[in-house]
Design an enzyme around this catalytic site. Structure first.
Site, PDB file in Angstrom:
ATOM      1  N   SER A 142       0.833  -1.209   0.000  1.00  8.99           N
ATOM      2  CA  SER A 142       0.000   0.000   0.000  1.00  8.99           C
ATOM      3  C   SER A 142       0.860   1.248   0.000  1.00  8.99           C
ATOM      4  O   SER A 142       1.950   1.265   0.564  1.00  8.99           O
ATOM      5  CB  SER A 142      -0.920   0.027   1.219  1.00  8.99           C
ATOM      6  OG  SER A 142      -1.616   1.252   1.212  1.00  8.99           O
ATOM      7  N   LYS A 153      -4.824  -6.388   3.369  1.00 10.74           N
ATOM      8  CA  LYS A 153      -4.685  -5.284   2.397  1.00 10.74           C
ATOM      9  C   LYS A 153      -6.075  -4.881   1.874  1.00 10.74           C
ATOM     10  O   LYS A 153      -6.371  -3.697   1.704  1.00 10.74           O
ATOM     11  CB  LYS A 153      -3.769  -5.711   1.241  1.00 10.74           C
ATOM     12  CG  LYS A 153      -3.722  -4.733   0.061  1.00 10.74           C
ATOM     13  CD  LYS A 153      -3.169  -3.390   0.474  1.00 10.74           C
ATOM     14  CE  LYS A 153      -2.913  -2.352  -0.566  1.00 10.74           C
ATOM     15  NZ  LYS A 153      -3.692  -2.172  -1.713  1.00 10.74           N
ATOM     16  N   HIS A 210      -7.740  -2.901   4.506  1.00 12.54           N
ATOM     17  CA  HIS A 210      -7.097  -1.588   4.480  1.00 12.54           C
ATOM     18  C   HIS A 210      -7.769  -0.716   3.411  1.00 12.54           C
ATOM     19  O   HIS A 210      -8.101   0.441   3.646  1.00 12.54           O
ATOM     20  CB  HIS A 210      -5.597  -1.738   4.183  1.00 12.54           C
ATOM     21  CG  HIS A 210      -4.940  -0.479   3.699  1.00 12.54           C
ATOM     22  ND1 HIS A 210      -5.076  -0.023   2.402  1.00 12.54           N
ATOM     23  CD2 HIS A 210      -4.178   0.439   4.338  1.00 12.54           C
ATOM     24  CE1 HIS A 210      -4.434   1.123   2.266  1.00 12.54           C
ATOM     25  NE2 HIS A 210      -3.871   1.410   3.427  1.00 12.54           N
ATOM     26  N   ASN A 211      -7.978  -1.288   2.232  1.00 21.63           N
ATOM     27  CA  ASN A 211      -8.593  -0.520   1.150  1.00 21.63           C
ATOM     28  C   ASN A 211     -10.049  -0.168   1.469  1.00 21.63           C
ATOM     29  O   ASN A 211     -10.512   0.921   1.138  1.00 21.63           O
ATOM     30  CB  ASN A 211      -8.530  -1.295  -0.170  1.00 21.63           C
ATOM     31  CG  ASN A 211      -7.147  -1.263  -0.774  1.00 21.63           C
ATOM     32  OD1 ASN A 211      -6.161  -1.055  -0.078  1.00 21.63           O
ATOM     33  ND2 ASN A 211      -7.051  -1.484  -2.067  1.00 21.63           N
ATOM     34  N   GLU A 224      -9.890   2.648   3.639  1.00 18.57           N
ATOM     35  CA  GLU A 224      -9.511   3.813   2.810  1.00 18.57           C
ATOM     36  C   GLU A 224     -10.769   4.416   2.148  1.00 18.57           C
ATOM     37  O   GLU A 224     -10.947   5.632   2.132  1.00 18.57           O
ATOM     38  CB  GLU A 224      -8.521   3.307   1.755  1.00 18.57           C
ATOM     39  CG  GLU A 224      -7.988   4.327   0.793  1.00 18.57           C
ATOM     40  CD  GLU A 224      -7.109   3.629  -0.273  1.00 18.57           C
ATOM     41  OE1 GLU A 224      -6.188   2.879   0.102  1.00 18.57           O
ATOM     42  OE2 GLU A 224      -7.364   3.827  -1.471  1.00 18.57           O
TER      43      GLU A 224
HETATM   44  P1  NBP Z   1      -1.044  -2.965 -13.830  1.00 13.02           P
HETATM   45  O1  NBP Z   1      -2.053  -3.490 -12.859  1.00 13.02           O
HETATM   46  O2  NBP Z   1      -1.476  -1.960 -14.808  1.00 13.02           O
HETATM   47  O3  NBP Z   1      -0.428  -4.232 -14.609  1.00 13.02           O
HETATM   48  C1  NBP Z   1       0.471  -4.055 -15.654  1.00 13.02           C
HETATM   49  C2  NBP Z   1       1.567  -5.090 -15.635  1.00 13.02           C
HETATM   50  O4  NBP Z   1       1.003  -6.401 -15.716  1.00 13.02           O
HETATM   51  C3  NBP Z   1       2.487  -4.920 -16.828  1.00 13.02           C
HETATM   52  O5  NBP Z   1       3.795  -5.160 -16.408  1.00 13.02           O
HETATM   53  C4  NBP Z   1       1.963  -5.980 -17.773  1.00 13.02           C
HETATM   54  O6  NBP Z   1       2.910  -6.412 -18.713  1.00 13.02           O
HETATM   55  C5  NBP Z   1       1.670  -7.076 -16.794  1.00 13.02           C
HETATM   56  N1  NBP Z   1       0.844  -8.166 -17.356  1.00 13.02           N
HETATM   57  C6  NBP Z   1      -0.433  -8.174 -17.764  1.00 13.02           C
HETATM   58 BR1  NBP Z   1      -1.519  -6.710 -17.865  1.00 13.02          BR
HETATM   59  N2  NBP Z   1      -0.841  -9.370 -18.191  1.00 13.02           N
HETATM   60  C7  NBP Z   1       0.234 -10.163 -18.071  1.00 13.02           C
HETATM   61  C8  NBP Z   1       0.447 -11.521 -18.349  1.00 13.02           C
HETATM   62  N3  NBP Z   1      -0.525 -12.302 -18.808  1.00 13.02           N
HETATM   63  N4  NBP Z   1       1.682 -12.017 -18.129  1.00 13.02           N
HETATM   64  C9  NBP Z   1       2.654 -11.229 -17.652  1.00 13.02           C
HETATM   65  N5  NBP Z   1       2.510  -9.922 -17.341  1.00 13.02           N
HETATM   66  C10 NBP Z   1       1.313  -9.405 -17.549  1.00 13.02           C
HETATM   67  O7  NBP Z   1       0.246  -2.409 -13.052  1.00 13.02           O
HETATM   68  P2  NBP Z   1       0.362  -1.536 -11.724  1.00 13.02           P
HETATM   69  O8  NBP Z   1      -0.583  -0.391 -11.701  1.00 13.02           O
HETATM   70  O9  NBP Z   1       1.818  -1.290 -11.559  1.00 13.02           O
HETATM   71  O10 NBP Z   1      -0.127  -2.549 -10.590  1.00 13.02           O
HETATM   72  C11 NBP Z   1       0.488  -3.790 -10.347  1.00 13.02           C
HETATM   73  C12 NBP Z   1      -0.261  -4.485  -9.229  1.00 13.02           C
HETATM   74  O11 NBP Z   1      -0.164  -3.694  -8.052  1.00 13.02           O
HETATM   75  C13 NBP Z   1      -1.749  -4.669  -9.509  1.00 13.02           C
HETATM   76  O12 NBP Z   1      -2.193  -5.854  -8.931  1.00 13.02           O
HETATM   77  C14 NBP Z   1      -2.378  -3.504  -8.796  1.00 13.02           C
HETATM   78  O13 NBP Z   1      -3.720  -3.743  -8.428  1.00 13.02           O
HETATM   79  C15 NBP Z   1      -1.476  -3.389  -7.571  1.00 13.02           C
HETATM   80  N6  NBP Z   1      -1.418  -2.059  -6.952  1.00 13.02           N
HETATM   81  C16 NBP Z   1      -1.400  -0.939  -7.714  1.00 13.02           C
HETATM   82  C17 NBP Z   1      -1.328   0.301  -7.093  1.00 13.02           C
HETATM   83  C18 NBP Z   1      -1.266   1.554  -7.906  1.00 13.02           C
HETATM   84  O14 NBP Z   1      -1.273   2.646  -7.299  1.00 13.02           O
HETATM   85  N7  NBP Z   1      -1.170   1.473  -9.226  1.00 13.02           N
HETATM   86  C19 NBP Z   1      -1.266   0.377  -5.691  1.00 13.02           C
HETATM   87  C20 NBP Z   1      -1.234  -0.788  -4.952  1.00 13.02           C
HETATM   88  C21 NBP Z   1      -1.326  -2.015  -5.583  1.00 13.02           C
HETATM   89  P3  NBP Z   1       2.990  -5.727 -20.171  1.00 13.02           P
HETATM   90  O15 NBP Z   1       3.853  -4.517 -19.995  1.00 13.02           O
HETATM   91  O16 NBP Z   1       3.596  -6.751 -21.024  1.00 13.02           O
HETATM   92  O17 NBP Z   1       1.574  -5.377 -20.577  1.00 13.02           O
END
Ligand code: NBP
Length: 514
Positions: free
Chosen positions: A142, A214, A217-218, A221
């Protein structure tokens, strides 16, 4: 084959993955990275070389096999890929990556899913991987992008013995709080990695426990944000205050017991002028459409509260409030057709009402957290976890979105009494509600009289009044159930567990003289 040199590997180089890698590198760890789309890996390595001082500790790979072989054993591989699975049977990107990795791993290797996966999927994955000799962790992360970069709150769930392998890295990269005050160290604002203080991570429990916590937590939030929005709405509608004026109120609240990340960012947002207004007169927030999105963790929390029979009504209201906001077109039509109260009194005593809104916010917040912790207490029975609520509140103190001064008080409450039945029963919180409740009731009744929606303030108050009622009208409700469905009832004058039934309508019942 070259000797493995990396301390850890990370798959998924979107915003969260990239920032977590840089955080690990800052703390001296060598990190191998892999992304499905290789161009993203190349761009990231180029960015590291240009911008980041610890770039030499980040090694990019185009082939998964090479990536795996570059990591020291037992391997630790973190995923930050998109997570969509909700039901235990759903399969998503996390499963796809596991399937690709499995043939390349050795027994004892540790896989850590750092995404927002549903705890049901994490339980299922752990069950599938454990017999194959792999250790699977679901670790909530988080704090968003900035948290991942400079210190998130980390909620790992998985095998206790394997946690020893992960712990040093997790403790290094997590947010840190001052051991005396519980306040987060925010040196990162100066670009310095934080090395002192108590890390905001702890082993939460087995399999899905980390992802579950987590999720709650959300859920918290969601309600924290909704409560702030209701305070804003009341000041705006009842007192006609501008965003700029309200930002001063929030700044003042942030110096007291409401001190929190969410109040702090609200202060900043309300100070912001609209960049689209060339004259620089309009407030940013007034130009933003009043519809809120959601990704699902708030809904999961509320749905799970219903499944487990926990009265988390304020948390659910926060989700419904977003749903109501989303039907903007319908609301616009209804606003022209449905009338509010006619004879509303003019609001006087601005300063007093602002104080009352502050108290309503604080009391409602206590109820909301009480609901979140009650939910976790029930979940540990349901899913066979043993959760330490003092430690959980402790790791919420820094790094995460709900970080707040208030969390030190929750940490203290559960440290003093780990079996505390409900947060509202802790002496500090009991006193706080007692002190604020007159104002809380005044705000809720004023809002109802004036026709201003404040569902979270109202439902939190109903929760408080319901929880402190030795007698509720469920005697009549159960009678109704017995009448139409022969569901039986228990009696006030007989031991619990003895059930009775009346053959309705009772022919001997007294007739009404109408
Ligand atoms: P995203 O949730 O947008 O996911 C994008 C990533 O997933 C890219 O690296 C993409 O690869 C990869 N991916 C996908 Br889509 N399908 C795939 C597959 N079949 N095989 C391998 N890789 C794959 O990224 P994020 O926003 O950085 O979030 C990552 C995680 O963290 C998520 O679970 C999210 O819920 C969680 N999270 C996010 C935040 C936030 O603020 N964003 C906060 C806390 C937790 P590619 O580049 O090849 O498409």
């Amino acid at each position: 084959m070259a000797t493995p040199a990396s301390d850890i590997g990370l798959i998924g180089l979107a915003v969260m993955g990239q920032n977590l890698v840089l955080n690990m590198a800052d703390h001296g760890y060598t990190v191998s990275v892999y992304n499905r789309t290789t161009a993203t890996t190349d761009d990231f390595i180029a960015r590291c070389k240009e911008e980041e001082p610890s770039a030499e500790r980040v090694i990019g790979f185009a082939e998964l096999k090479d990536f795996v072989q570059s990591i020291k054993r037992p391997r630790k591989i973190v995923f930050l890929v998109q997570s969509k699975a909700v039901l235990p049977t759903d399969r998503d990107a996390v499963d796809a990556v596991i399937a690709q990795l499995e043939p390349l791993l050795d027994k004892g290797d540790i896989i850590i899913d750092g995404g927002n996966s549903n705890w049901n999927a994490t339980i299922r994955r752990e069950k599938e991987l454990a017999p194959k000799g792999f250790k699977f962790f679901g670790s909530g992360v988080s704090g968003g992008e900035l948290g991942a970069r400079f210190g998130p709150s980390l909620m790992p769930g998985g095998d206790k013995a394997a946690w020893k392998e992960l712990k040093p890295i997790w403790e290094a990269i997590a947010a840190k709080v001052d051991p005396k005050t519980g306040k987060p160290f925010e040196d990162y604002k100066k670009g310095v990695p934080i090395t002192k203080g108590v890390p905001c991570t702890t082993h939460i429990g087995s399999d899905g426990a980390g992802h579950y916590v987590k999720m709650v937590h959300n859920g918290i939030e969601y309600i924290d944000m909704q409560l702030i929005c209701e305070a804003y709405q009341l000041m705006k509608t009842l007192l006609g205050m501008s965003a700029g004026e309200m930002s001063k109120v929030f700044a003042e609240w942030n110096s007291g017991e409401l001190d929190s990340f969410l109040i702090e960012i609200t202060t900043d947002i309300l100070q912001q002028k609209d960049p689209a207004d060339k004259k620089g007169k309009k407030w940013f927030v007034d130009g933003v459409l009043d519809t809120a999105g959601q990704k699902g963790t708030g809904k999961w929390t509320s749905a799970n509260a219903l499944d487990l029979g926990i009265p988390a009504n304020a948390m659910a209201e926060a989700v419904f409030a977003r749903c109501l906001s989303a039907i903007k077109d319908e609301r616009v039509v209804a606003s022209k057709k449905l009338k509010g109260p006619k004879d509303t009194k003019k609001i006087t005593g601005k300063k007093k009402l602002i104080e009352a809104i502050r108290d309503a916010l604080y009391c409602s917040k206590i109820c909301a957290y009480a609901q979140g912790f009650q939910l976790m207490a029930e979940a540990q029975n349901e899913y066979n976890w043993k959760l330490d609520f003092g430690k959980i509140a402790g790791i919420f103190r820094g790094g995460c979105i709900i970080r707040a001064r208030f969390l030190q008080k929750i940490t203290d409450a559960y440290t003093k009494d780990p079996k505390l039945q409900n947060l509202m029963l802790d002496p500090y919180f009991k006193k706080a509600i007692n002190k604020g409740q007159t104002n809380w009731r005044k705000v809720v009744s004023t809002a109802a009289e004036q026709g201003v929606p404040c569902p979270a303030f109202m439902s939190a108050l109903s929760y408080y009044d319901g929880y402190r009622s030795a007698v509720l009208p469920a005697n009549l409700l159960q009678s109704q159930r017995d009448y139409f469905g022969a569901h039986t009832y228990e009696r006030v004058d007989k031991p619990r567990g003895k059930f009775f039934h009346v053959d309705w309508p009772d022919p001997k019942r007294p007739q009404l003289n109408m």
